[in-house]
Design an enzyme around this catalytic site. Sequence first.
Site, PDB file in Angstrom:
ATOM      1  CB  SER A  45      -1.136  47.923  17.452  1.00 59.40           C
ATOM      2  OG  SER A  45      -0.622  49.092  16.860  1.00 59.40           O
ATOM      3  CG  HIS A 152      -2.746  48.177  11.404  1.00 62.39           C
ATOM      4  ND1 HIS A 152      -1.828  49.175  11.238  1.00 62.39           N
ATOM      5  CD2 HIS A 152      -3.210  48.315  12.677  1.00 62.39           C
ATOM      6  CE1 HIS A 152      -1.725  49.880  12.348  1.00 62.39           C
ATOM      7  NE2 HIS A 152      -2.554  49.377  13.246  1.00 62.39           N
ATOM      8  CD  GLU A 162       2.320  51.035  10.919  1.00 60.80           C
ATOM      9  OE1 GLU A 162       3.004  52.035  10.644  1.00 60.80           O
ATOM     10  OE2 GLU A 162       1.536  50.982  11.876  1.00 60.80           O
ATOM     11  CD  GLU A 205      -1.659  52.702   9.789  1.00 51.37           C
ATOM     12  OE1 GLU A 205      -0.589  52.808   9.156  1.00 51.37           O
ATOM     13  OE2 GLU A 205      -1.710  52.761  11.020  1.00 51.37           O
ATOM     14  CG  ASP A 234       5.064  50.146  14.040  1.00 53.65           C
ATOM     15  OD1 ASP A 234       5.612  49.482  14.959  1.00 53.65           O
ATOM     16  OD2 ASP A 234       4.042  50.830  14.222  1.00 53.65           O
ATOM     17  CD  GLU A 279       6.322  53.110  15.088  1.00 52.66           C
ATOM     18  OE1 GLU A 279       6.577  53.721  14.015  1.00 52.66           O
ATOM     19  OE2 GLU A 279       5.178  53.036  15.563  1.00 52.66           O
ATOM     20  CG  ASP A 305       3.630  53.630  18.743  1.00 55.80           C
ATOM     21  OD1 ASP A 305       3.044  54.380  19.535  1.00 55.80           O
ATOM     22  OD2 ASP A 305       3.018  53.039  17.828  1.00 55.80           O
ATOM     23  CE  LYS A 330       0.699  55.801  17.046  1.00 50.81           C
ATOM     24  NZ  LYS A 330       0.665  54.366  17.453  1.00 50.81           N
ATOM     25  CG  HIS A 358      -1.425  57.788  10.815  1.00 50.99           C
ATOM     26  ND1 HIS A 358      -1.831  57.281   9.603  1.00 50.99           N
ATOM     27  CD2 HIS A 358      -0.382  56.976  11.207  1.00 50.99           C
ATOM     28  CE1 HIS A 358      -1.087  56.223   9.289  1.00 50.99           C
ATOM     29  NE2 HIS A 358      -0.209  56.021  10.224  1.00 50.99           N
ATOM     30  CE  LYS A 381       4.022  54.479  11.597  1.00 51.08           C
ATOM     31  NZ  LYS A 381       3.764  53.785  12.864  1.00 51.08           N
TER      32      LYS A 381
END
Length: 415
Positions: A45, A152, A162, A205, A234, A279, A305, A330, A358, A381
């Site tokens: 993403s 994901h 998430e 993940e 998230d 997030e 993010d 990131k 990550h 994270k």
Amino acid sequence: MSRESFVITDADAWVILDSRGSETVEVELVSGSVKARASAPSGKSRGSREAVPFPEKGASASVEVFRRLLKAKLVGLDPADQRGVDDLLKKIDGTQLFSKIGGNLAYAVSACSAVLAAKLKQIPTWRHISQMSGIKPAYPIPLGNVLGGGSHAGEGAPDIQEFLVFPIKASNVAEAVKANVEIHRRLGQILAKRVGGFGGGKGDEGAFAPPVDDETALKAVKEAAGDTAYVGLDVAASSLYDAAKSEYVYRNRQLRRTKQQHFEFLSRLVERYGLRYVEDPFDESDFDGFAEFCRAFPKVLVCGDDLVVTRVELLRKAAEMGAVRAVILKPNQVGTITDTVEAAVEAERRGIVRVVSHRSGETCDDFLSHLAVGLGGKFIKAGVAGGERVAKANELLRIWYSSGDTIPMQRGDEV
Ligand code: 2PG
Ligand code: MG
């Protein structure tokens, strides 16, 4: 080791695999008898303003460019001169988003240079990063993805990407890491009982990916967390957003929400489940939406993010608009350690919480843990389950075993 030996004497790059089995790059830099390696993760993403991970022909094209244009020029540089190395990467690339050499190659070279410099200085990498940034080191609180959906996971999983937890009371790294692992385990048991036919399947993940809607998922996570951890999300809302219709598309529930309905839905989740971290609640272009959400929920760490993509100028804009209280860092979003450090310093100056993160496609590289400690991140994270996620937790533990309480631990109850 004498100062004169601080030069790169050899360099190479090659293709390896990430946790999705996709190709990525690893870089090796050498100074005399000292060697360092770093490899790059890949996101799924991705923000539209982040560095392009690879040139059009993929990871092998990055390696080809490395051997042709970079290798010889790196030799002779001082790896401790992070800006010098990173400026070379930018000069050779010459594009806005590293589309010629690939942001992942840039990141791997940049990180590898930091790792080599630390080795040559005979200090831990986290200390080298702390010296580079001028930020006091700290052990970050692990912000763990325990249940996931969105891009994901497969069809039928929640739409929110998430469901995250972080321990409230952990007073050291071992307690913090253990708390998240136990929640993940408890959650697996809850889901096995409650979701018919669920065999424990996981997303990219290592977070469980059960065939349930967002609210059912959140209920289960909240129950697994009990009073040991705060819960967050998230939303990765850019992945849900249909720009042509200005609507958020929830595939699982087969419904579309206007921005207002999406806002109300998230507000209900925050209130009902006492969320402390959210997030990317809105599309990456909607700074106003973020700001409205911040105003509506003064206690929630609203984190950018895709909104900020580790770029200092976007962080400044978000901060000035009151759009974020936290920011994801990131390094491969921006491509270099210099730019990541610059964003971290700006966040610290403005009192914005740093979340060192990550990507969904990871390698077992553990540089991220050093980056989080060295940049005094409030959070790391890095997932909870799976070898490439545990690699980060284990490195955090190793740092703690060797440095103990000389580094302060961030606290969940101060969020
Ligand atoms: C995110 C990340 C990592 P991706 O959105 O925060 O969890 O996902 O690496 O796919 O961008
Ligand atoms: Mg995100």
